[in-house]
Design an enzyme around this catalytic site. Structure first.
Site, PDB file in Angstrom:
ATOM      1  N   SER A   4       7.254   9.485 -10.506  1.00  0.00           N
ATOM      2  CA  SER A   4       8.163   9.809  -9.412  1.00  0.00           C
ATOM      3  C   SER A   4       7.989  10.531  -8.177  1.00  0.00           C
ATOM      4  O   SER A   4       8.471  10.943  -7.084  1.00  0.00           O
ATOM      5  CB  SER A   4       9.479  10.619 -10.039  1.00  0.00           C
ATOM      6  OG  SER A   4       8.911  11.651 -10.675  1.00  0.00           O
TER       7      SER A   4
ATOM      8  N   LYS B  10      17.047  16.951 -11.111  1.00  0.00           N
ATOM      9  CA  LYS B  10      15.933  17.016  -9.864  1.00  0.00           C
ATOM     10  C   LYS B  10      16.921  17.583  -8.790  1.00  0.00           C
ATOM     11  O   LYS B  10      16.556  18.763  -7.874  1.00  0.00           O
ATOM     12  CB  LYS B  10      15.429  15.676  -9.525  1.00  0.00           C
ATOM     13  CG  LYS B  10      14.528  15.250 -10.666  1.00  0.00           C
ATOM     14  CD  LYS B  10      14.063  13.790 -10.073  1.00  0.00           C
ATOM     15  CE  LYS B  10      12.865  13.329 -11.102  1.00  0.00           C
ATOM     16  NZ  LYS B  10      12.138  11.981 -10.900  1.00  0.00           N
TER      17      LYS B  10
END
Length: 815
Positions: free
Chosen positions: A709, A752
């Site tokens: 990511s 996140k």
């Protein structure tokens, strides 16, 4: 005022000594108030005279005709009652004997002579005591068969009462037998019966002997029932005690005989007791058959044998397991919603999922009840997954409370032995059932809410795989015949509601994950943490530290500063520890300087917790070319990563540091390849890699980092470095990139974005393919953080890089 110091005595004989006929009694008599005694005619009573006024009265009476009026006072606590504080009826008495004692008190013996009515209290200034004009009340006698029958009935009842009351003297029995006068017998009974002062006074007022005898007969009938009931109770207690003593002696004799014969003590009694317990346990047929078989073996094994202990332990476990004991399922969705909201703030989606499962269970239960079937509803297997401190375990406790079930919990962290789940074979020394059966015995119910905590922390070694042993436990299609190695008879686990907890799903084997309903519990937002602190954490810690709630006030801005500067976590466990630290220091100051009101604000927070360990790094690091902010997922919630890129003389060499995993290293290679392939489009010198080395570093190098990511973040950091354009310091990004520059979806979007919000960032770039995940983000976070969906690196460049020559922003720093 006078008090009795011995029980009153009634004599059946006529008056003795002196001429005390009503005609010879003066109209005016001194009055001796009595606090707790009603004197009847022919009654002899000892009195204690202590007050000075009463002592003067006795002295004058003894010096004269020895006659006085004995009248009950209305208030027993009065030392010198006034005339209006005396009853209007009493008894004329005669002092038989007087004794003086060294403590300046007098003991007198008085005998009742006749009923009298106090007509008027006469004031005599020469005497300190009361005198009154009295009227002798003549008794009215009535003869006949009715009276004779009433007399016999009263005498018989009194004889029964005397036989049941050992405290009454034997001479009363003789006196009552020899008393043929109805009025005198009524007075005799009233004086010695356990009556209230008001009841005795009513009998004293009544001049009619038949009426008095009826009254005492009624009271005696009630008293006799009370005494008979007490006697029956005492007899039962005595019988039970005697039976217990008899059994004890018999057992001791049996023990001595068995010892002489060489047999174990109390063998037969023990075997009979075990058989009775097996019958009461209501086991299934196969379990009862195994228990009876082992009981027969036990009868043949000598107690000194090691096998005896093994068989006895096995029988004890078979009897203790809750084969037929269970709690009824009571599911009320309104009550469940109330309980979940009371115990937990926020977690709306999680509560909705739980309520959905409870609603399905209720429909199944209602259907089973409508058909008249047994409530054999298979409970779901839930798994709460989330970072520490978000309330996974307490949610299970709330579910149990909402359903009215018992709650048990076992921790699987560090378990490496399959026998911990399935138990040990009885052939092993010290064998026991597995933790599942042990917890059910502890709950004493076959359908509790059963929490398997930290299921992702189990390990594997040469002793077996406990996760594989859980496959049968957590499968609703199989666990109705769960077999424990120790019991060796199947136990039905289908009624148990299992709830598992884990910090992450990856360590859990896929077959085990497939058997559970996964419910993700993300971290809390700042506002949720604020409300949790105000509603739960602060009141709980104040109570735990002995601090009154009105003594301490936490300002909301101080709590938010505590959340930002002292704790950066998804849950609230660290936040509660900081609040506890502040409470301890407040308690110390309270003890040292006395009670005072404390207000904790942003200015005073550092006095209780010290300087904040976390400070914003954006002011020092973000905003310079080559530094980008990425977002990462961890088992403890989301986190923020700074990715730094720098250029140095050299050629064709890429250095990666920061404890990076293979996948993250490959993402950096892919980002560099994309930049080199699109150098012209990105306005980067195409030959930069020929004459320069590139170094990409991810700080916090002691912490391992891996995953794809960070691909887009690394690419933006390289482009920023090579173009000299700064990156927006209030922006973070996440996403995997391909060699063509496409931004691919990643996981942990919710965690996140929450991490970006906690860090104070205002804008987040997310892969467009993660658009559905945006809906999972709390609405209050979406209002604080601008979410931009991107499809490729070009769009990321457009949003992340500031125009050339743009001044560096000075972001707001939240310490």
């Amino acid at each position: 005022m006078s008090e009795i110091f011995e029980p009153p005595v009634i004599r059946a004989s006529d008056r003795s000594g002196g001429d005390d006929s009503p005609d010879k009694i003066p109209d005016v008599l001194p009055i001796l108030p009595l606090s707790d005694l009603v004197v009847f005619p022919y009654m002899v009573a000892p009195l204690l005279v202590a007050s000075e006024r009463s002592i003067r009265l006795i002295d004058e009476v003894v010096a004269g005709d020895r006659l006085l009026g004995l009248v009950l006072q209305t208030d027993p606590d009065l030392d010198q009652p006034r005339p209006d504080q005396l009853h209007d009826f009493g008894c004329v008495g005669r002092v038989l004997k007087m004794l003086r004692f060294p403590d300046d008190t007098i003991r007198v013996l008085v005998q009742g002579i006749s009923r009298c009515k106090v007509v008027k209290v006469v004031e005599d200034p020469k005497t300190p005591f009361l005198k009154a004009k009295i009227k002798i009340v003549e008794e009215k006698k009535k003869a006949g068969i009715t009276m004779e029958a009433l007399l016999r009935s009263a005498s018989n009842l009194f004889q029964e009462i005397l036989s049941l009351t050992p405290s009454l003297p034997e001479e009363l029995k003789i006196a009552s037998i020899n008393t043929q006068d109805p009025g005198r017998l009524a007075d005799l009974i009233a004086a010695n019966l356990d009556l209230s002062l008001d009841q005795k006074l009513e009998i004293l007022r009544d001049p009619l002997d038949q009426s008095r005898l009826k009254a005492v007969t009624t009271h005696m009938a009630r008293e006799l029932k009370v005494l008979q009931l007490g006697s029956e109770i005492q007899e039962k207690v005595q019988t039970a005690f005697s039976k217990s003593q008899r059994e004890y002696f018999l057992r001791e004799q049996m023990k001595a005989i068995q010892e002489e014969l060489g047999h174990g003590d109390e063998r037969q009694v023990e075997l009979l007791e075990l058989r009775s317990q097996i019958e009461k346990a209501k086991m299934p047929d196969n379990a009862e058959k195994a228990a009876v078989t082992q009981l027969s073996r036990l009868a043949q094994i000598p107690p000194a044998s090691a096998e005896y202990t093994v068989v006895r332990n096995y029988l004890d476990w078979l009897i203790a397991v809750p084969w037929s004991r269970w709690t009824g399922d009571v599911i009320n969705l309104k009550k469940s919603i109330k309980i979940l909201d009371e115990d937990h703030y926020g977690l709306t989606e999680v509560k909705d999922r739980i309520l959905e499962f409870l609603a399905v269970l209720k429909l199944k239960l209602d259907e089973a009840q409508a058909k008249g079937q047994q409530q054999n509803v298979k409970a779901p297997i839930l798994c709460f997954v989330g970072p520490p401190g978000v309330g996974k375990t307490s949610l299970g406790m709330s579910i149990a409370r909402a359903m009215g079930k018992k709650f048990v919990r076992i921790s699987l962290g560090g378990v490496r032995d399959e026998a911990e789940i399935r138990g040990h074979r009885r052939t092993y020394v010290g064998a026991l059932p597995g933790r599942i059966i042990q917890a059910l015995r502890q709950a004493d119910s076959k359908n509790p809410v059963f929490m398997l905590d930290e299921i992702d922390k189990m390990g594997t070694d040469s002793r077996g795989d406990p996760a594989s042993a859980l496959l049968e436990v957590l499968d609703p299609q199989q666990n109705h015949n769960f077999s424990d190695h120790f019991l060796e008879v199947p136990f039905d686990l289908s009624q148990v509601m299992f709830i598992c907890t884990a910090n992450q799903l990856d360590p859990i084997p896929a077959p085990l994950r497939d058997r559970m309903e996964i419910i993700d519990i993300p971290g809390y937002t700042d506002q949720e943490k604020l409300q949790i602190a105000l509603r739960y954490l602060i009141p709980r810690q104040l109570l735990a530290h002995g601090i009154q709630p009105d003594m301490v006030q936490f300002k909301e801005d101080a709590i938010l500063r505590l959340i930002h500067g002292y704790t950066r976590e998804a849950g609230v466990r660290g936040l509660e520890r900081k609040i506890a630290t502040a409470c301890r220091r407040i308690a110390r100051k309270t003890v040292e300087k006395g009670k005072r009101n404390v207000v904790i604000s942003t200015r005073s927070l550092s006095r209780y917790l010290g300087q904040p360990p976390f400070k914003s790094e954006r002011a020092e690091r973000a905003g310079n070319p080559g530094i980008a902010i990425g977002l990462a997922w961890t088992p403890f919630g989301g986190d923020v990563l700074f990715i730094e890129a720098t250029q140095m003389p050299g050629g064709r060499h890429l250095t990666l540091t920061g404890s990076l995993g293979d996948v993250m290293r490959e993402s950096a290679q892919a980002a560099l390849s994309y930049v080199r392939a699109n150098a012209a489009k990105l306005k980067v010198d195409p030959a930069f890699f020929e004459k320069s080395d590139i170094h990409v570093h991810v700080p916090a190098g002691a912490i391992p980092k891996d995953g794809p990511s960070a691909g887009v973040t690394i690419a933006i950091a390289l482009i920023s470095l090579l173009t000299g354009r700064r990156i927006d310091p209030e922006l973070a990004m996440t996403g995997e990139i391909s060699l063509q520059g496409k931004v691919l979806p990643v996981g942990g979007i919710k965690e996140k974005v929450l991490a970006a919000s906690r860090f104070g960032l205002k804008k987040v770039l997310l892969p467009r393919l993660n658009e559905t995940s945006v809906l999972e983000i709390p609405e209050d976070v979406r209002k604080l953080v601008e979410i931009v969906l991107i499809s490729d690196v070009a769009q990321a460049v457009q949003h992340a890089l500031l125009p050339s020559g743009a001044r560096r922003k000075n972001p707001k720093v939240q310490d």
